[in-house]
Design a protein around this motif. Structure first.
Motif, PDB file in Angstrom:
ATOM      1  N   GLY A 136      -6.961  -7.123   1.884  1.00 54.59           N
ATOM      2  CA  GLY A 136      -5.943  -6.670   0.942  1.00 54.59           C
ATOM      3  C   GLY A 136      -6.433  -5.607  -0.021  1.00 54.59           C
ATOM      4  N   ALA A 137      -7.706  -5.230   0.052  1.00 55.01           N
ATOM      5  CA  ALA A 137      -8.275  -4.283  -0.911  1.00 55.01           C
ATOM      6  C   ALA A 137      -7.652  -2.898  -0.764  1.00 55.01           C
ATOM      7  N   LEU A 161       1.769   1.246   6.030  1.00 55.47           N
ATOM      8  CA  LEU A 161       1.880   0.558   4.742  1.00 55.47           C
ATOM      9  C   LEU A 161       2.176  -0.922   4.935  1.00 55.47           C
ATOM     10  N   ARG A 162       1.588  -1.526   5.942  1.00 52.06           N
ATOM     11  CA  ARG A 162       1.782  -2.952   6.195  1.00 52.06           C
ATOM     12  C   ARG A 162       1.390  -3.775   4.974  1.00 52.06           C
ATOM     13  N   ASN A 163       2.218  -4.750   4.672  1.00 54.20           N
ATOM     14  CA  ASN A 163       1.954  -5.692   3.582  1.00 54.20           C
ATOM     15  C   ASN A 163       1.910  -5.033   2.202  1.00 54.20           C
ATOM     16  N   ARG A 164       2.449  -3.833   2.111  1.00 58.08           N
ATOM     17  CA  ARG A 164       2.375  -3.139   0.824  1.00 58.08           C
ATOM     18  C   ARG A 164       3.148  -3.888  -0.252  1.00 58.08           C
ATOM     19  N   GLU A 165       4.297  -4.471   0.116  1.00 60.75           N
ATOM     20  CA  GLU A 165       5.118  -5.135  -0.885  1.00 60.75           C
ATOM     21  C   GLU A 165       4.374  -6.270  -1.569  1.00 60.75           C
ATOM     22  N   SER A 166       3.578  -7.011  -0.804  1.00 61.85           N
ATOM     23  CA  SER A 166       2.881  -8.168  -1.365  1.00 61.85           C
ATOM     24  C   SER A 166       1.768  -7.758  -2.320  1.00 61.85           C
ATOM     25  N   GLY A 180     -12.399  -8.679  -8.619  1.00 61.65           N
ATOM     26  CA  GLY A 180     -13.780  -8.225  -8.583  1.00 61.65           C
ATOM     27  C   GLY A 180     -14.296  -8.107  -7.163  1.00 61.65           C
ATOM     28  N   ARG A 181     -13.895  -9.052  -6.315  1.00 61.86           N
ATOM     29  CA  ARG A 181     -14.322  -9.020  -4.913  1.00 61.86           C
ATOM     30  C   ARG A 181     -13.733  -7.813  -4.191  1.00 61.86           C
ATOM     31  N   GLN A 182     -12.456  -7.521  -4.463  1.00 66.92           N
ATOM     32  CA  GLN A 182     -11.826  -6.367  -3.823  1.00 66.92           C
ATOM     33  C   GLN A 182     -12.443  -5.055  -4.310  1.00 66.92           C
ATOM     34  N   LYS A 183     -12.800  -4.991  -5.586  1.00 68.55           N
ATOM     35  CA  LYS A 183     -13.464  -3.794  -6.097  1.00 68.55           C
ATOM     36  C   LYS A 183     -14.796  -3.574  -5.375  1.00 68.55           C
ATOM     37  N   LEU A 184     -15.543  -4.653  -5.159  1.00 70.84           N
ATOM     38  CA  LEU A 184     -16.811  -4.538  -4.447  1.00 70.84           C
ATOM     39  C   LEU A 184     -16.582  -4.079  -3.009  1.00 70.84           C
ATOM     40  N   ILE A 185     -15.521  -4.582  -2.382  1.00 73.97           N
ATOM     41  CA  ILE A 185     -15.201  -4.181  -1.004  1.00 73.97           C
ATOM     42  C   ILE A 185     -14.864  -2.691  -0.952  1.00 73.97           C
ATOM     43  N   LEU A 186     -14.099  -2.200  -1.935  1.00 74.24           N
ATOM     44  CA  LEU A 186     -13.761  -0.775  -1.950  1.00 74.24           C
ATOM     45  C   LEU A 186     -14.999   0.083  -2.203  1.00 74.24           C
ATOM     46  N   ILE A 187     -15.929  -0.410  -3.005  1.00 71.95           N
ATOM     47  CA  ILE A 187     -17.186   0.317  -3.204  1.00 71.95           C
ATOM     48  C   ILE A 187     -17.961   0.392  -1.889  1.00 71.95           C
ATOM     49  N   LEU A 188     -18.027  -0.728  -1.165  1.00 73.88           N
ATOM     50  CA  LEU A 188     -18.683  -0.738   0.141  1.00 73.88           C
ATOM     51  C   LEU A 188     -17.966   0.196   1.116  1.00 73.88           C
ATOM     52  N   PHE A 189     -16.646   0.201   1.032  1.00 68.65           N
ATOM     53  CA  PHE A 189     -15.827   1.047   1.897  1.00 68.65           C
ATOM     54  C   PHE A 189     -16.174   2.526   1.676  1.00 68.65           C
ATOM     55  N   GLY A 190     -16.166   2.957   0.411  1.00 65.62           N
ATOM     56  CA  GLY A 190     -16.497   4.339   0.108  1.00 65.62           C
ATOM     57  C   GLY A 190     -17.942   4.673   0.434  1.00 65.62           C
TER      58      GLY A 190
END
Length: 473
Positions: A107-108, A252-257, A265-275
């Motif tokens: 979901g990140a 844009l699957r699942n965008r509404e949710s 915090g976990r999603q932020k870390l995932i986006l950092i790993l992603f970049g």
């Protein structure tokens, strides 16, 4: 007027078009004489280079039904030697799909897109020149091409979310990197190899190439921004307007949710790993000599790391990875099919024959006519040999010496080569980057042609005017 769904249904898919080209090239092996140039090993190029003046007709190698049926397989790998053709690129695409599947499952990405949209509100259009500048920088310095396939799945959802269409997202990446290759400065796969094959330092002609790069980038940015803003104000003007609903549902699957969600915090870390994964890919290719195997390993390890950070469990992880790969399976297949066209030409020994035909066509021209004929020749040849390094090794040893007789400096022959292939590779149906990007972006090939041909014409006129002016000066 946007093409109707009925027209779309009648227009053949990329698979049919590419297989038809395989059949066409096989038919040409029965019509054109087979021929080869003598080749000598070139240590600097790391490949065998053809020797000017050594073309000779050889025994025909007609390609029949069996060769046509084997061509898509040969497009992936050479059965006789086991050497990779397009299998490494196709595997890279599948692993990228798995990586994106895992990241999307956290979901990140969707939540991150919403945050970016809020921050960019009213300034969305400035993403386009900035992103195109970054991709152009990759194209001019290290020939960014196949590596861009990793960015489509990242940027297309963002472009659609802010009100543009899938075609805009494809254009930002493909045109951005393409104009960088067109104006290559230190690109080792284009300028350096072509200059080496022509027997000159790659620094010769640098000022002209920088001017072409700057003007070309400006033209491309204005063109893409005008189209993008027109689509944002009037979605019905999009060349893929009839695909708007399905593309939004896909990207844009699942965008509404996630619309009102806050990044954990976990999603932020995932986006950092992603970049960081994409940054590591660029670093590895540009400075460490990485290619498909290393990049595939990077994305595989990153997918596993994201799964561990999210604590998603072994079964959800493998399901997300396989589902993500499945979505790009068609892209992987079309890349191998495109490579099969070149395999048929090489097996049928007509590639050198076509080059020899152009060699004879350009003899005895004036300097201005010659440099423009060379530009046109390289553009036509790149339809058959879309690899910049491959075409440089094939054509420069033959065509660069001809420029001496026409009174054209060899560095202009190199510039004509790189500008021509940079333009043609925006549309070449045998090029993995084009067919792969359009498949990922869900943009029909005929719609892309309709969008890109005016820009290609402007870039061609810029290149020809620059080359002609340089010759006269």
């Amino acid at each position: 007027m946007t093409p109707t769904p009925a027209f779309q249904d009648r227009f053949p898919t990329a698979y049919t078009i590419l297989f038809g080209l395989i059949i066409l090239m096989a038919a040409l092996t029965w019509i054109l004489p087979a021929g080869l140039y003598d080749r000598v090993a070139n240590q600097a190029l790391g490949k065998d280079a053809p020797v000017p003046g050594t073309y000779k007709v050889v025994e025909a190698a007609h390609q029949g039904v069996l060769e046509v049926m084997m061509a898509p397989i040969s497009g992936f790998y050479n059965q006789a030697t086991g050497m990779a053709n397009a299998i490494d690129v196709s595997l890279f695409v599948l692993i990228i799909g798995g990586f994106l599947g895992v990241v999307n499952a956290t979901g990140a990405i969707n939540t991150g897109i919403e945050r970016v949209m809020l921050r960019l509100k009213g300034r969305e259009k400035w993403m386009i020149p900035v992103l195109m500048l970054l991709f152009a920088a990759g194209g001019t310095t290290y020939g960014m091409a196949e590596e861009t396939l990793a960015f489509y799945v990242l940027l297309l959802p963002l472009m659609i979310a802010v009100g543009y269409d899938a075609l805009t997202g494809v254009a930002v990446i493909m045109v951005g990197a393409g104009v960088g290759v067109l104006g290559s400065t230190i690109n080792p796969f284009s300028t350096a190899i072509a200059s080496n094959a022509a027997g000159i330092p790659f620094t010769q002609g640098m000022v002209l190439r920088l001017a072409i790069l700057g003007l070309g980038w400006l033209i491309c940015v204005v063109y893409v921004m005008r189209y993008a803003e027109r689509v944002r104000k009037d979605p019905s003007s999009s060349l893929v307007a009839d695909l708007k609903t399905s593309n939004e549902a896909h990207f844009l699957r699942n965008r509404e949710s996630h619309r009102d969600a806050v990044l954990s915090g976990r999603q932020k870390l995932i986006l950092i790993l992603f970049g960081a994964t994409f940054a590591a890919m660029v670093w590895g290719v540009a400075l460490q000599g990485w290619w498909m195997a290393e990049m595939s390993a990077l994305f595989l390890v990153s997918a596993i790391t994201v799964g561990l950070v999210d604590w998603m469990g072994e079964k959800p992880f493998t399901t997300a990875f396989v589902d993500g790969s499945r979505e790009l399976l068609g892209v992987a297949l079309v890349i191998g099919l495109a490579r099969g066209i070149v395999v048929i030409m090489d097996q049928g020994k007509i590639t050198d024959t076509i080059l020899h035909t152009f060699e004879g066509w350009m003899g005895g021209m004036s300097d201005v006519a010659f440099v423009n004929a060379l530009f046109a020749t390289e553009g036509l040849l790149s339809l058959l040999v879309p690899s910049t390094s491959g075409l440089a090794v094939l054509s420069m040893p033959i065509l660069a010496p001809l420029s001496d007789f026409a009174g054209v400096p060899r560095h202009l022959a190199v510039t004509a080569f790189q500008t021509a292939i940079g333009i043609t590779n925006l549309i070449t149906p045998t090029y993995a980057v084009v067919v792969g990007a359009l498949a990922i972006g869900r943009v029909p090939y005929q719609r892309w042609v309709r969008f890109i041909w005016p820009l290609m014409l402007m870039l061609a006129l810029l290149s020809m005017a620059s080359l002609s002016t340089a010759v006269l000066l």
